[in-house]
Design a protein around this motif. Sequence first.
Motif: not given
Length: 436
Positions: A96-99, A341-342, A346
């Motif tokens: 869901s972070q779309k990194l 990872e945040s 972040g």
Amino acid sequence: MAATKRIALGAVVTALVAGLAGCSGAGSSGIGKEAAPGKEEHSPAAAPKGAVKLIGDGSTAFTGAQPELPVATRLKPGQKPPQFVVFSWDGAGEDSQKLFSHFRGVAKKYDAKMTYFLSGVYLLPENRKALYDPPQHAAGRSDIGFNDTEGIRDTLTELRAAWLDGNEIGTHFNGHFCGPDGGVGTWSVEEWESEIAQAKAFVKNWKTNVPALKAEAPLPFDYDKELVGARTPCLEGQKNMVAAARTMGFRYDSSGVGNQVWPEKKDGVWDLPLQLVPVPGRAFETLSMDYNFMFNQSGTTKGDPSRHAYWGNQMRDGLLQAFDRAYNGNRAPLIIGNHFESWNGGTYMRAIEETIKTVCTQRDVRCVSFRQLADWLDAQGPATLAKLGTLKVGQKPEQGWQAFLAGTAPGKPAGSPVPARPTDQPAAKGADRSAD
């Protein structure tokens, strides 16, 4: 992504880097393509759209040579090496972070190629977890969990696009077990062979394992051929893993700890370790990975918010100092590891993005994948590699590059693809382990 990423901070071993006291110094490296002036050499084009040869259950397919990759050639006698920088990602799943998608876009913007170390269980749904039979653990066990259908779909989307952009899909294996109780550092060669085979199988059979995704397009590569390198969980178990991997087509490993010097082969495999880099304002160095900066700064992924900006700047500036001492010194490749990872708001993702923007746009710099770096190293003559290997961290040839490499023999272009850009022109402290 349903997979839960757990970090056992209390179990981190701090002695690993402490044992390297006194090894700090300056160093850097470069990589590039040496085509004739005004002419670019490229690898064969990918097969035309639609020319797909499905493999197995159709989860993967042969679509031709990987696009976006020029050809690696040898340095000419006296030619200054380009500066290689490798950005790599452990785990490499889209959640869901779309990194994953974000940094894939960043890579394209700044003409960088990267290595994504995929965890095989990110393509295995929770309801099929019993298919994973990890060494020394019960079937269906994983310290980073498994995935769900939507998470697998999103990860597959990014893996397809990343490969077509010219990036590499390596492996971070599967269950991410660390420590003395059944961790990867305790596994035998035979157990590593099983783990590698399973990591491949989850990539090669996701359509069978996730029936809801059978209509999805295959991954556009043959993973048995494309998988040529890895990084072990927590940087443990390297010796036995390499013993297993070198019989299974692996060409490099990035599970070690080292300095900013030119790499060498160990047991026939390129050893491309994470490196000790400065921590600005501190009297020690740490590994070139977001996790290690985080551990030394806060010891937790949720540290004091008022310190987030400072910690991110410290990591960015440490990496830039490492780059500068290589770029202006021995030109050894700079190896950087990350996680999607945040942590600490972040701040490390910001630091990495700013580092990419700064270094990948500089003259004579090649931001490449590990595979592309290995291609370039394999294209060089033994005399060239031997000379480069004599340079210490940050050491620039006193007599200049032309005189330093004047006696190395020229060679014909190699057949391995490497991206290119026009050419011209202290001991560590803390936790030097990778975590997902």
